[in-house]
Design an enzyme around this catalytic site. Structure first.
Site, PDB file in Angstrom:
ATOM      1  N   GLY A  51       0.789  -1.079  -0.111  1.00 45.80           N
ATOM      2  CA  GLY A  51       0.047  -0.129  -0.002  1.00 45.80           C
ATOM      3  C   GLY A  51       0.899   1.200   0.017  1.00 45.80           C
ATOM      4  N   CYS A  52       0.321   2.278   0.699  1.00 49.81           N
ATOM      5  CA  CYS A  52       1.329   3.690   0.672  1.00 49.81           C
ATOM      6  C   CYS A  52       2.306   3.562   1.503  1.00 49.81           C
ATOM      7  CB  CYS A  52       0.159   4.629   1.136  1.00 49.81           C
ATOM      8  SG  CYS A  52       0.971   6.092   1.441  1.00 49.81           S
ATOM      9  N   PHE A  53       3.478   3.868   0.739  1.00 52.10           N
ATOM     10  CA  PHE A  53       4.742   3.972   1.282  1.00 52.10           C
ATOM     11  C   PHE A  53       4.943   4.842   2.668  1.00 52.10           C
ATOM     12  CE2 PHE A  53       6.768   6.031  -2.653  1.00 52.10           C
ATOM     13  CZ  PHE A  53       6.024   7.020  -2.386  1.00 52.10           C
TER      14      PHE A  53
END
Length: 220
Positions: A51-53
């Site tokens: 997902g979002c880093f």
């Protein structure tokens, strides 16, 4: 009308050809020989996409033995990917992190445990509100030993949950560092609405469910 139909057919053929070429390039990435990253000053590196880093960076930075986490892109076929290019889904890359850790303090196996404990393992192409192939879950292995650890844990989790685990398993090839403004994002922007409503709650859920012996005492 005939000219329009001809142009439409040519456009479709061109699009199909591009798609086939992209799929072929991505298949080469998935089937490549893994690249082993050497130790540097006794420190090892591991690579994960989940997902979002921004969220994943915060999770791994809270683990004892992890010295630094860098945000970037991996798993795709294009060179020098950017945030904008990655977001199109056409580069093959996913937002990923480079975890720099002391293997004498924390094992790769524990990092894989943290990976699965910090996400919804059944969500395909994303985590939470983030959707798209650029947010898909990938575990990267650098050798057969790491591949074995990943596959065994993925299989065990699938059996435990009686569900298909969405995370893909790729041979590590290359990590591209993301733009400077993406680094240390949660720490530098604690009042950002996404950080407050998505990233911090995800971090806290992870810390509440993961063995405390692995969590840094000062982790927020």
């Amino acid at each position: 009308m005939k000219n329009f139909i001809t142009l439409l057919v040519l456009a479709l053929l061109f699009s199909c050809q591009n798609t086939a070429q992209t799929n072929e390039k991505q298949a080469q990435v998935i089937n490549a020989t893994p690249v082993q990253v050497p130790l540097e000053n006794g420190k090892a590196k591991a690579y994960f996409a989940s997902g979002c880093f921004w969220c994943v960076e915060a999770v791994y930075e809270s683990i004892i033995g992890v010295e630094d986490v860098i945000n970037g892109y991996s798993g795709g076929h294009s060179k020098n990917p950017t945030y904008e290019a990655s977001n199109t889904g056409r580069t093959g890359h996913a937002e990923a992190v480079e975890v720099i850790y002391d293997p004498k303090v924390v094992s790769f196996e524990t990092l894989v445990d943290a990976y699965f404990a910090s996400q919804n393992p059944k969500q395909v192409n994303g985590q939470g509100p983030d959707h798209g192939s650029q947010y898909r879950s990938i575990l990267f292995y650098q050798n057969k030993a790491q591949q074995k650890i990943i596959l065994e844990k993925k299989t065990a989790l699938a059996q435990k949950l009686d569900a298909k685990i969405a995370a893909e398993v790729y041979p590590f090839q290359k990590f591209w560092i993301a733009e400077a403004y993406h680094q240390n994002y949660e720490r530098l922007h604690p009042n950002n609405p996404y950080i407050r409503n998505v990233s911090i709650p995800r971090l806290r859920r992870f810390q509440a469910n993961f063995p405390s012996k692995y969590i840094k005492s000062h982790a927020h």
